[in-house]
Design a protein around this motif. Structure first.
Motif, PDB file in Angstrom:
ATOM      1  N   ARG A 147       5.931   5.204  -7.748  1.00  8.16           N
ATOM      2  CA  ARG A 147       4.496   5.371  -7.981  1.00  8.16           C
ATOM      3  C   ARG A 147       3.983   6.524  -7.130  1.00  8.16           C
ATOM      4  O   ARG A 147       3.972   6.453  -5.896  1.00  8.16           O
ATOM      5  N   PRO A 149       0.883   8.661  -5.861  1.00  6.41           N
ATOM      6  CA  PRO A 149      -0.565   8.458  -5.753  1.00  6.41           C
ATOM      7  C   PRO A 149      -1.354   9.339  -6.721  1.00  6.41           C
ATOM      8  O   PRO A 149      -1.220  10.564  -6.713  1.00  6.41           O
ATOM      9  N   HIS A 150      -2.134   8.677  -7.573  1.00  2.92           N
ATOM     10  CA  HIS A 150      -3.030   9.338  -8.526  1.00  2.92           C
ATOM     11  C   HIS A 150      -2.272  10.267  -9.480  1.00  2.92           C
ATOM     12  O   HIS A 150      -2.874  11.146 -10.097  1.00  2.92           O
ATOM     13  N   LEU A 221      -5.812  12.292  -1.548  1.00  2.67           N
ATOM     14  CA  LEU A 221      -4.689  11.551  -2.131  1.00  2.67           C
ATOM     15  C   LEU A 221      -4.441  10.237  -1.405  1.00  2.67           C
ATOM     16  O   LEU A 221      -3.612   9.439  -1.839  1.00  2.67           O
ATOM     17  N   ARG A 222      -5.149  10.017  -0.310  1.00  2.00           N
ATOM     18  CA  ARG A 222      -5.075   8.740   0.412  1.00  2.00           C
ATOM     19  C   ARG A 222      -6.498   8.190   0.600  1.00  2.00           C
ATOM     20  O   ARG A 222      -6.992   8.076   1.727  1.00  2.00           O
ATOM     21  N   SER A 224      -7.845   5.336   0.372  1.00  2.00           N
ATOM     22  CA  SER A 224      -8.051   4.013   0.969  1.00  2.00           C
ATOM     23  C   SER A 224      -8.369   4.122   2.461  1.00  2.00           C
ATOM     24  O   SER A 224      -8.837   3.150   3.068  1.00  2.00           O
ATOM     25  N   ASP A 281      -0.222   9.605   7.465  1.00  2.00           N
ATOM     26  CA  ASP A 281      -0.616   9.095   6.156  1.00  2.00           C
ATOM     27  C   ASP A 281      -0.316  10.077   5.029  1.00  2.00           C
ATOM     28  O   ASP A 281       0.040   9.677   3.922  1.00  2.00           O
ATOM     29  N   TYR A 312       7.732   6.784   1.794  1.00  4.66           N
ATOM     30  CA  TYR A 312       7.063   7.322   0.604  1.00  4.66           C
ATOM     31  C   TYR A 312       7.160   6.345  -0.562  1.00  4.66           C
ATOM     32  O   TYR A 312       6.157   6.024  -1.214  1.00  4.66           O
ATOM     33  N   GLY A 315       4.938   3.345  -0.567  1.00  5.30           N
ATOM     34  CA  GLY A 315       3.506   3.550  -0.715  1.00  5.30           C
ATOM     35  C   GLY A 315       2.770   3.736   0.591  1.00  5.30           C
ATOM     36  O   GLY A 315       1.526   3.725   0.617  1.00  5.30           O
ATOM     37  N   VAL A 318       1.971   9.649   1.676  1.00  5.04           N
ATOM     38  CA  VAL A 318       1.773  10.597   0.583  1.00  5.04           C
ATOM     39  C   VAL A 318       2.525  11.878   0.923  1.00  5.04           C
ATOM     40  O   VAL A 318       2.399  12.399   2.034  1.00  5.04           O
ATOM     41  N   ARG A 447      -7.322  14.176  -5.972  1.00  5.59           N
ATOM     42  CA  ARG A 447      -7.426  12.909  -6.694  1.00  5.59           C
ATOM     43  C   ARG A 447      -8.242  13.058  -7.970  1.00  5.59           C
ATOM     44  O   ARG A 447      -7.850  12.559  -9.021  1.00  5.59           O
TER      45      ARG A 447
END
Length: 485
Positions: A147, A149-150, A221-222, A224, A281, A312, A315, A318, A447
């Motif tokens: 997966r 990210p985005h 891209l992170r 959260s 991160d 990576y 998750g 990034v 993103r």
């Protein structure tokens, strides 16, 4: 056949050739509308004033330590990158066309990468040959099902764009670890200092906020985390692009780390600091896939960090750009990008491709061998101008030797016609002469949005008659001015 330009003074010996688009003058020798002010100012300067200008921008690069590495048979030599003091100009309309084309191309390539590492629809539908993708050395089986990210596989892209008499076209995509943006910024600073009044009068779009946009792209891209820790991973000071790594880290106010600085703890990547371990991160990696993680990729790598890929894949990290993106900038895949754009976006390509012959195909190999003296032949994974043949400029012996390489490993090569790259004025030995140029704009994919820097690394073939713009092959750089409306 060439003809003399109509402008006097410093342009007295300026040759206009109808085979090449000139960035400053029309075919009759009159300055193009956007270039009138600049050409007039240059024409009025005395030769000694021009030399002083050139010397000033060179000293700017010298004092900043803006270098690149030249490789020869037995050693690597550090040199100051040559800079030309005459800027290249593009109008707002020309840039808008390039910008739209670059955004479209990167959007399609990110969708392609997501597909080939997951469902593989474009392979089943024969948009791209399955053996070309799965057999590509840059295709990473380890990325299957990961997966991203985005779905941003490529966050930073440097696409090489050329202009011929037919207009703008993409020469190649650079999706792995594209470099050169620091030269773009350094060129701007040097030329802005050399021509302060002209710069203001032209209302040039700024590039100084690139680092700000780059940081925002990486941090997005992170999402959260309110304040994610972003770092740049460099191979170290002996790398040819180390100046750029250190420069960007300083501009963004983030840490520059090497492999030994990183350690895995609880499936997350941490960097060693004087205050103890600190979690990373987002990692803007400037090393190749093979060297990222000795556990997952090359076991003898001392440049990456053990467990980095595990963080990576879990998750907890990034990576920009994602591993495995090289399958999308392989020179064999290049010829399929227009079809990729149509398939994933349902749009016609805005920027054209260059005619390309795949030597992996019998017809492509036969054509290349038959027309070797007319073509440029490149290795599909090559970069920096190394390992390629410019047929018209090669000797019969060199072409014969290269033909043997082609026959031995045809899948490793593509060929293209020798392009009539546009020419721009350059200061050569106290006089202004035309030289061939290309352009590497930089595209950021975050993103939710894309950003194209209103400028780019304009490379120039400083040797008379040369079409090779790479600094490692005798080329240099110049500033690019994107004008406001």
């Amino acid at each position: 056949m060439s003809q003399r330009g109509a402008t006097g003074g410093a342009f007295g010996d300026y040759d206009l050739d109808p085979d090449y688009y000139d960035e400053m003058f029309d075919p009759d020798g009159n300055p193009r509308e956007a270039s009138r002010r600049l050409s007039t100012a240059l024409a009025e300067l005395e030769p000694e004033d021009l030399v002083k200008l050139q010397d000033g921008v060179y000293r700017h690069f010298l004092h900043e330590g803006i270098t690149f590495t030249v490789l020869d048979a037995d050693k690597a030599t550090e040199q100051i990158i040559p800079i030309d003091c005459v800027p290249r100009l593009l109008t707002a309309n020309e840039w808008e066309h390039i910008e739209r084309g670059l955004k479209q191309r990167l959007a399609a390539l990110n969708l392609f990468l997501k597909d080939v590492y997951n469902e593989g629809r474009c392979l089943r539908d024969k948009i791209v040959p399955i053996d070309l993708v799965l057999g590509c050395p840059q295709y990473r089986m380890e990325m299957r099902g990961v997966r991203v990210p985005h779905d941003v596989y490529v966050a930073v892209c440097g696409t090489d764009v050329v202009r011929t008499r037919d207009g703008f076209a993409v020469l190649e995509d650079n999706l792995r670890v594209p470099s050169g943006v620091s030269y773009m910024l350094a060129c701007r600073n040097a030329i802005k200092d050399a021509f302060p009044s002209l710069y203001r009068a032209h209302r040039v779009r700024e590039v100084a906020d690139y680092a700000e946009h780059l940081y925002s792209t990486l941090a997005s891209l992170r999402p959260s985390l309110e304040d994610p820790t972003v770092a740049i991973l460099t191979p170290g000071m002996h790398n040819s692009a180390y100046y750029e790594h250190a420069f960007l880290a300083g501009e963004m106010g983030i840490d520059l780390v090497e492999g030994p600085d990183l350690v895995l703890r609880d499936a997350a990547l941490h960097m060693r600091t004087t205050a103890g371990l600190r979690r990373v991160d987002v990692l803007y990696r400037r090393i190749d896939d093979d060297y990222l993680d000795p556990v997952m990729f090359r076991g003898d790598s001392v440049l990456g960090a053990a467990g980095l890929f595990h963080a990576y894949r879990s998750g907890n990290l990034v990576l920009a750009n994602a591993p495995g993106t090289g399958v999308a900038d392989d020179k064999s895949l290049y010829s399929f990008v227009p079809g990729i754009i149509r398939y994933f976006l349902g749009e016609e390509p805005i920027l054209a491709n260059v005619e390309t012959h795949l030597c992996r195909e019998p017809d492509g190999l036969a054509y290349t061998l038959e027309h070797l003296e007319e073509l440029v032949v490149k290795e599909v994974g090559g970069a920096g101008g190394y390992g390629m043949l410019v047929g018209p400029h090669a000797s019969a012996e060199e072409r014969a030797q290269y033909a043997e390489r082609l026959r031995a490993d045809p899948a490793n090569f593509i060929s293209q016609p020798v392009l009539a790259l546009s020419r721009a004025p350059c200061l050569i030995g106290g006089a202004i002469e035309p030289r061939h140029v290309d352009l590497r704009p930089f595209v950021l994919q975050g993103r939710n949005e894309q950003h194209v820097v209103p400028g780019g690394l304009c490379r120039v073939a400083l040797r008379r008659g040369s079409l090779v713009v790479n600094s490692s092959q005798g080329g240099g750089c110049k500033d690019l001015w994107i004008l406001e409306d």
